[in-house]
Write a protein that holds these residues in place. Structure first.
Motif, PDB file in Angstrom:
ATOM      1  N   PHE A  98      31.183  60.444  20.330  1.00  0.00           N
ATOM      2  CA  PHE A  98      30.247  61.015  20.465  1.00  0.00           C
ATOM      3  C   PHE A  98      28.757  59.727  20.688  1.00  0.00           C
ATOM      4  N   ILE A  99      27.604  60.081  20.711  1.00  0.00           N
ATOM      5  CA  ILE A  99      26.607  58.566  21.411  1.00  0.00           C
ATOM      6  C   ILE A  99      25.919  58.307  19.932  1.00  0.00           C
ATOM      7  N   MET A 100      25.917  57.031  20.109  1.00  0.00           N
ATOM      8  CA  MET A 100      24.807  56.890  18.912  1.00  0.00           C
ATOM      9  C   MET A 100      23.316  56.178  19.929  1.00  0.00           C
ATOM     10  N   LEU A 101      22.543  57.084  19.638  1.00  0.00           N
ATOM     11  CA  LEU A 101      20.928  57.077  19.080  1.00  0.00           C
ATOM     12  C   LEU A 101      20.195  55.450  18.033  1.00  0.00           C
ATOM     13  N   ILE A 102      20.213  54.703  18.405  1.00  0.00           N
ATOM     14  CA  ILE A 102      20.149  53.424  17.467  1.00  0.00           C
ATOM     15  C   ILE A 102      17.947  52.548  17.624  1.00  0.00           C
ATOM     16  N   ASP A 103      17.028  53.188  17.499  1.00  0.00           N
ATOM     17  CA  ASP A 103      15.494  53.230  16.550  1.00  0.00           C
ATOM     18  C   ASP A 103      15.780  51.852  16.602  1.00  0.00           C
ATOM     19  N   ARG A 104      15.017  50.976  17.847  1.00  0.00           N
ATOM     20  CA  ARG A 104      14.742  49.537  17.385  1.00  0.00           C
ATOM     21  C   ARG A 104      13.000  48.691  17.408  1.00  0.00           C
ATOM     22  N   SER A 105      12.549  50.180  17.556  1.00  0.00           N
ATOM     23  CA  SER A 105      10.771  50.537  17.533  1.00  0.00           C
ATOM     24  C   SER A 105      10.530  49.317  15.866  1.00  0.00           C
ATOM     25  N   PHE A 152      16.121  52.584  21.534  1.00  0.00           N
ATOM     26  CA  PHE A 152      15.495  53.134  21.812  1.00  0.00           C
ATOM     27  C   PHE A 152      14.532  52.382  20.810  1.00  0.00           C
ATOM     28  N   ASP A 153      12.867  52.171  22.094  1.00  0.00           N
ATOM     29  CA  ASP A 153      11.643  52.402  21.404  1.00  0.00           C
ATOM     30  C   ASP A 153      10.776  53.342  21.898  1.00  0.00           C
ATOM     31  N   HIS A 154       9.386  52.945  22.878  1.00  0.00           N
ATOM     32  CA  HIS A 154       9.643  53.975  23.407  1.00  0.00           C
ATOM     33  C   HIS A 154       9.876  54.571  24.725  1.00  0.00           C
ATOM     34  N   ASN A 155      10.889  53.795  24.760  1.00  0.00           N
ATOM     35  CA  ASN A 155      11.813  53.094  25.969  1.00  0.00           C
ATOM     36  C   ASN A 155      13.238  53.456  25.426  1.00  0.00           C
ATOM     37  N   TYR A 156      14.123  53.582  26.526  1.00  0.00           N
ATOM     38  CA  TYR A 156      15.008  53.353  25.596  1.00  0.00           C
ATOM     39  C   TYR A 156      16.408  52.329  26.635  1.00  0.00           C
ATOM     40  N   TYR A 157      17.012  51.931  26.165  1.00  0.00           N
ATOM     41  CA  TYR A 157      18.305  50.694  26.486  1.00  0.00           C
ATOM     42  C   TYR A 157      19.646  51.332  26.279  1.00  0.00           C
ATOM     43  N   GLY A 158      20.432  51.050  27.356  1.00  0.00           N
ATOM     44  CA  GLY A 158      21.847  50.933  27.769  1.00  0.00           C
ATOM     45  C   GLY A 158      22.617  51.829  28.715  1.00  0.00           C
ATOM     46  N   PRO A 159      23.348  52.615  29.050  1.00  0.00           N
ATOM     47  CA  PRO A 159      24.455  52.078  27.680  1.00  0.00           C
ATOM     48  C   PRO A 159      24.810  51.144  27.483  1.00  0.00           C
ATOM     49  N   MET A 192      23.928  45.112  22.334  1.00  0.00           N
ATOM     50  CA  MET A 192      23.048  45.721  21.881  1.00  0.00           C
ATOM     51  C   MET A 192      22.442  44.951  21.020  1.00  0.00           C
ATOM     52  N   ILE A 193      23.686  44.094  20.365  1.00  0.00           N
ATOM     53  CA  ILE A 193      22.746  43.591  18.021  1.00  0.00           C
ATOM     54  C   ILE A 193      22.008  42.365  18.828  1.00  0.00           C
ATOM     55  N   ALA A 194      21.936  42.245  19.932  1.00  0.00           N
ATOM     56  CA  ALA A 194      21.293  41.351  20.712  1.00  0.00           C
ATOM     57  C   ALA A 194      19.106  41.651  20.462  1.00  0.00           C
ATOM     58  N   TYR A 195      19.456  42.728  20.882  1.00  0.00           N
ATOM     59  CA  TYR A 195      17.831  43.373  20.454  1.00  0.00           C
ATOM     60  C   TYR A 195      17.453  42.675  19.587  1.00  0.00           C
ATOM     61  N   GLU A 196      15.831  42.748  19.173  1.00  0.00           N
ATOM     62  CA  GLU A 196      14.845  42.564  18.257  1.00  0.00           C
ATOM     63  C   GLU A 196      14.098  43.697  18.374  1.00  0.00           C
ATOM     64  N   PRO A 197      13.647  44.214  17.122  1.00  0.00           N
ATOM     65  CA  PRO A 197      12.824  45.720  16.793  1.00  0.00           C
ATOM     66  C   PRO A 197      11.282  45.390  17.473  1.00  0.00           C
ATOM     67  N   GLY A 198      10.436  45.845  18.302  1.00  0.00           N
ATOM     68  CA  GLY A 198       9.492  45.922  18.761  1.00  0.00           C
ATOM     69  C   GLY A 198       8.989  47.567  19.442  1.00  0.00           C
ATOM     70  N   GLY A 199       7.518  47.680  19.945  1.00  0.00           N
ATOM     71  CA  GLY A 199       7.326  48.882  20.503  1.00  0.00           C
ATOM     72  C   GLY A 199       7.482  50.096  20.216  1.00  0.00           C
ATOM     73  N   GLY A 200       6.811  51.294  20.065  1.00  0.00           N
ATOM     74  CA  GLY A 200       6.146  52.382  19.840  1.00  0.00           C
ATOM     75  C   GLY A 200       8.004  52.763  19.480  1.00  0.00           C
ATOM     76  N   THR A 201       7.899  54.138  19.001  1.00  0.00           N
ATOM     77  CA  THR A 201       8.594  55.383  18.965  1.00  0.00           C
ATOM     78  C   THR A 201       8.757  56.037  19.995  1.00  0.00           C
TER      79      THR A 201
END
Length: 199
Positions: free
Chosen positions: A38-45, A79-86, A98-107
């Motif tokens: 499976f693939i996780m898509l986690i919102d970080r907006s 993902f926010d307005h862009n995506y990061y990974g895999p 992955m968990i070092a990212y902080e939220p920011g940006g649009g969605t």
């Protein structure tokens, strides 16, 4: 995964991850069905800031570690307005990045879903799990793509009353409040049960 484990210093977390000694809830999922990747898509907006983001991280880590324990391939994108990974959830360095990212940006759901679909094309048993607060819309082209390919998209809504953004698209939807930070295992297994059973 117990929430207290997320508070460990980075070097301790990585060491315990490698030793497979992180404290987790012990729940045995159903057996007898094929367990695909499976693939996780986690919102970080930006709207995920604070407890929403902490809860989303806990859900992502819990699902990733369960996948590793069961020998299932698990890949994550932020993902926010862009995506990061895999990010490969069986690799400690990827997990920490992955968990070092902080939220920011649009969605923007569309870009990250399109990227995930490239992996789905390699294995039809793949499920997509999206963790979001639902403050976004999906365009009709993306919706048509998901419907046409019969993709199972499982939505975990974090601290959001409205589930309109993925209604009619998500195969199943689960909601979790941020104050339930220590109980993320419940929605995690509610989703995994459906994936294992092929519902």
């Amino acid at each position: 995964l117990l929430p207290s484990e997320m508070m460990l210093p980075e070097e301790v977390f990585i060491q315990k991850f490698l030793e497979k000694s992180l404290l987790q809830y012990s729940v045995k999922p159903p057996e007898g069905k094929k367990k695909g990747p499976f693939i996780m898509l986690i919102d970080r907006s930006g709207s995920m800031w604070g407890q929403r983001w902490e809860t989303a991280q806990a859900i992502g880590i819990a699902i990733g570690m369960l996948a590793v324990r069961e020998g299932r391939k698990a890949t994550a994108y932020l993902f926010d307005h862009n995506y990061y990974g895999p990010f490969s959830l069986d690799k400690p360095n990827d997990l920490m990045d992955m968990i070092a990212y902080e939220p920011g940006g649009g969605t923007n759901y569309d870009g990250v879903v399109a990227e995930a679909m490239k992996l789905v094309a390699l294995d039809a048993t793949t499920d997509i799990i999206m963790v979001t607060d639902g403050e976004c819309c999906m365009n009709e082209t993306t919706k048509t793509m998901l419907r046409a390919d019969n993709v199972r998209l499982h939505a975990v809504y974090v601290d959001q009353a409205s589930t309109d953004s993925l209604k009619g698209i998500a195969h199943r939807m689960v909601q979790i409040e941020t104050q339930a930070f220590g109980d993320v295992v419940a929605p995690v297994y509610k989703i995994l049960d459906g994936i294992i059973e092929g519902q």
